[in-house]
Design an enzyme around this catalytic site. Structure first.
Site, mmCIF file in Angstrom:
data_model
loop_
_atom_site.group_PDB
_atom_site.id
_atom_site.type_symbol
_atom_site.label_atom_id
_atom_site.label_comp_id
_atom_site.label_asym_id
_atom_site.label_seq_id
_atom_site.Cartn_x
_atom_site.Cartn_y
_atom_site.Cartn_z
ATOM 1 N N HIS A 1 -8.128 1.015 1.802
ATOM 2 C CA HIS A 1 -8.126 2.317 2.492
ATOM 3 C C HIS A 1 -9.186 3.236 1.886
ATOM 4 O O HIS A 1 -9.862 3.990 2.600
ATOM 5 C CB HIS A 1 -6.759 2.987 2.355
ATOM 6 C CG HIS A 1 -5.607 2.200 2.922
ATOM 7 N ND1 HIS A 1 -4.655 1.604 2.140
ATOM 8 C CD2 HIS A 1 -5.263 1.919 4.207
ATOM 9 C CE1 HIS A 1 -3.768 0.990 2.910
ATOM 10 N NE2 HIS A 1 -4.115 1.157 4.169
ATOM 11 N N HIS B 1 -4.411 1.697 -0.913
ATOM 12 C CA HIS B 1 -5.038 0.834 -1.924
ATOM 13 C C HIS B 1 -6.546 0.931 -1.742
ATOM 14 O O HIS B 1 -7.036 1.706 -0.892
ATOM 15 C CB HIS B 1 -4.524 -0.601 -1.795
ATOM 16 C CG HIS B 1 -4.614 -1.160 -0.396
ATOM 17 N ND1 HIS B 1 -5.798 -1.372 0.246
ATOM 18 C CD2 HIS B 1 -3.643 -1.500 0.482
ATOM 19 C CE1 HIS B 1 -5.570 -1.860 1.443
ATOM 20 N NE2 HIS B 1 -4.272 -1.938 1.624
ATOM 21 N N GLN C 1 -7.427 -6.158 15.646
ATOM 22 C CA GLN C 1 -7.143 -4.741 15.917
ATOM 23 C C GLN C 1 -8.431 -3.977 16.239
ATOM 24 O O GLN C 1 -8.469 -3.151 17.149
ATOM 25 C CB GLN C 1 -6.452 -4.116 14.711
ATOM 26 C CG GLN C 1 -6.218 -2.629 14.830
ATOM 27 C CD GLN C 1 -5.332 -2.092 13.718
ATOM 28 O OE1 GLN C 1 -4.135 -2.032 13.866
ATOM 29 N NE2 GLN C 1 -5.934 -1.710 12.595
HETATM 30 P P1 AMP Z 1 -2.819 -0.119 7.380
HETATM 31 O O1 AMP Z 1 -2.444 1.044 6.525
HETATM 32 O O2 AMP Z 1 -2.445 -1.425 6.801
HETATM 33 O O3 AMP Z 1 -2.421 0.058 8.823
HETATM 34 O O4 AMP Z 1 -4.405 -0.142 7.393
HETATM 35 C C1 AMP Z 1 -5.147 0.996 7.735
HETATM 36 C C2 AMP Z 1 -6.582 0.620 7.854
HETATM 37 O O5 AMP Z 1 -7.040 0.096 6.609
HETATM 38 C C3 AMP Z 1 -6.850 -0.463 8.904
HETATM 39 O O6 AMP Z 1 -8.045 -0.161 9.597
HETATM 40 C C4 AMP Z 1 -7.004 -1.705 8.066
HETATM 41 O O7 AMP Z 1 -7.810 -2.698 8.671
HETATM 42 C C5 AMP Z 1 -7.670 -1.144 6.832
HETATM 43 N N1 AMP Z 1 -7.456 -2.039 5.692
HETATM 44 C C6 AMP Z 1 -6.271 -2.461 5.213
HETATM 45 N N2 AMP Z 1 -6.469 -3.323 4.189
HETATM 46 C C7 AMP Z 1 -7.801 -3.451 4.036
HETATM 47 C C8 AMP Z 1 -8.643 -4.211 3.161
HETATM 48 N N3 AMP Z 1 -8.152 -5.022 2.231
HETATM 49 N N4 AMP Z 1 -9.989 -4.093 3.288
HETATM 50 C C9 AMP Z 1 -10.514 -3.278 4.245
HETATM 51 N N5 AMP Z 1 -9.782 -2.543 5.098
HETATM 52 C C10 AMP Z 1 -8.445 -2.618 5.002
#
Ligand code: AMP
Length: 297
Positions: free
Chosen positions: A43, A40, A166
């Site tokens: 990312h 989204h 994290q």
């Molecule tokens: P995930 O795929 O959920 O493991 O997230 C991958 C990376 O994207 C992680 O570093 C998350 O913190 C970051 N991330 C996920 N959602 C958001 C968001 N809404 N805004 C900024 N970074 C995000």
């Protein structure tokens, strides 16, 4: 290696090692965005930010089983690799590493149990909040990051503030294991109603009630700016707002943004962290920088 229009997709670690090794020999600085896919705009923001810090931009897409403490959550986590490749390509990602589970856990998941395989464990910043409510979660995160960092050998990686704890746990990993990787962080990207974008939002039947998370965080910020310094009062007010919107808060914490230690009174910079269950039993997390009014002596 499967050649799509853009980006290149590697499923095997030997392929990705060869590919990135070649780039490195050409003197290119490698940036990597770690993700679990279902991409989204959050990312995309990471990819766009990281592009400014590297010559070659890669992303890993891997739904890592060992960081899920709930098997149902793992099974129903959205997997949309084909669409992800398109989104990532548009964000400037040149290579995607999307391995199967066996590629990352060659001895099998059973061998991952403590005492069997060699494991990397998260440090003390992982113990509270997410770590307390999702036992083993950060050990899984830290382990997969270490394995992926070994395979991809990035010069720089990007993580989102959406997962605030994290970031802190990864920072500790880089320092404690002397990994020569620069970390950049990216602010939270939100949807129209203020809901932090998350792959799990796809599982909500209705996003409306979940926007109460953002409103309750903003409320706490305003109360802090107005002079409220009691962490307990602020946390209770946030919880009450979540409950009133039909959400089930799991924790509301106000912490030191560097050490993640819980605070009792607000004085200066802090971070408010929230986890709550919304409809369809979807667990959401969010956070905001919060600033206590500093009273001049
Ligand atoms: P995930 O795929 O959920 O493991 O997230 C991958 C990376 O994207 C992680 O570093 C998350 O913190 C970051 N991330 C996920 N959602 C958001 C968001 N809404 N805004 C900024 N970074 C995000």
């Amino acid at each position: 290696m499967t050649l799509t229009t853009d980006p290149v997709v590697c499923r095997r670690k030997e392929e990705v090692r060869r590919y990135l090794g070649e780039r490195r020999r050409q003197g290119q600085r490698i940036g990597v965005v770690p993700t679990m896919g279902a991409l989204h705009e959050g990312h995309v923001a990471l990819a766009r930010a990281l592009r400014q810090h590297c010559d070659f931009l890669a992303m890993w897409i891997f739904v890592n089983p060992t960081q899920f403490n709930d098997p149902v959550d793992y099974e129903r986590y959205p997997r949309t690799l084909q669409r992800d490749c398109k989104v990532a390509g548009e964000a400037g990602v040149e290579l995607i590493f999307a391995p199967e589970v066996e590629e990352i856990y060659p001895a099998g998941l059973d061998a991952y149990r403590p005492g069997l395989s060699v494991r990397v464990r998260a440090g003390d910043r992982s113990l509270r909040y997410e770590g307390e409510h999702r036992p083993g979660h950060f050990d899984g995160v830290i382990h997969v990051c270490t394995v992926m960092f070994n395979i991809l050998q990035p010069d720089v990686v990007a993580f989102g503030e959406k997962d605030f704890q994290q970031v802190s746990v990864i920072r500790q990993l880089l320092v404690d294991l002397s990994l020569p990787i620069e970390l950049i962080t990216v602010p939270i990207v939100r949807g129209e109603g203020g809901l932090a974008l998350s792959s799990r939002n796809k599982l909500l039947h209705d996003e409306g009630p979940a926007t109460a998370i953002w409103h309750s965080l903003q409320h706490a910020c305003a109360r802090a700016e107005g002079g409220e310094t009691s962490v307990q009062t602020l946390a209770t007010e946030v919880s009450q707002r979540l409950l009133a919107a039909g959400l089930r808060p799991e924790y509301v914490a106000i912490v030191d943004p560097d050490t993640l230690q819980p605070l009792e009174r607000l004085a200066g910079e802090a971070r408010l962290l929230v986890a709550a269950f919304a409809d369809n039993n979807v667990r959401l997390i969010d956070n905001i920088a919060i600033r206590g009014r500093v009273i001049e002596a």
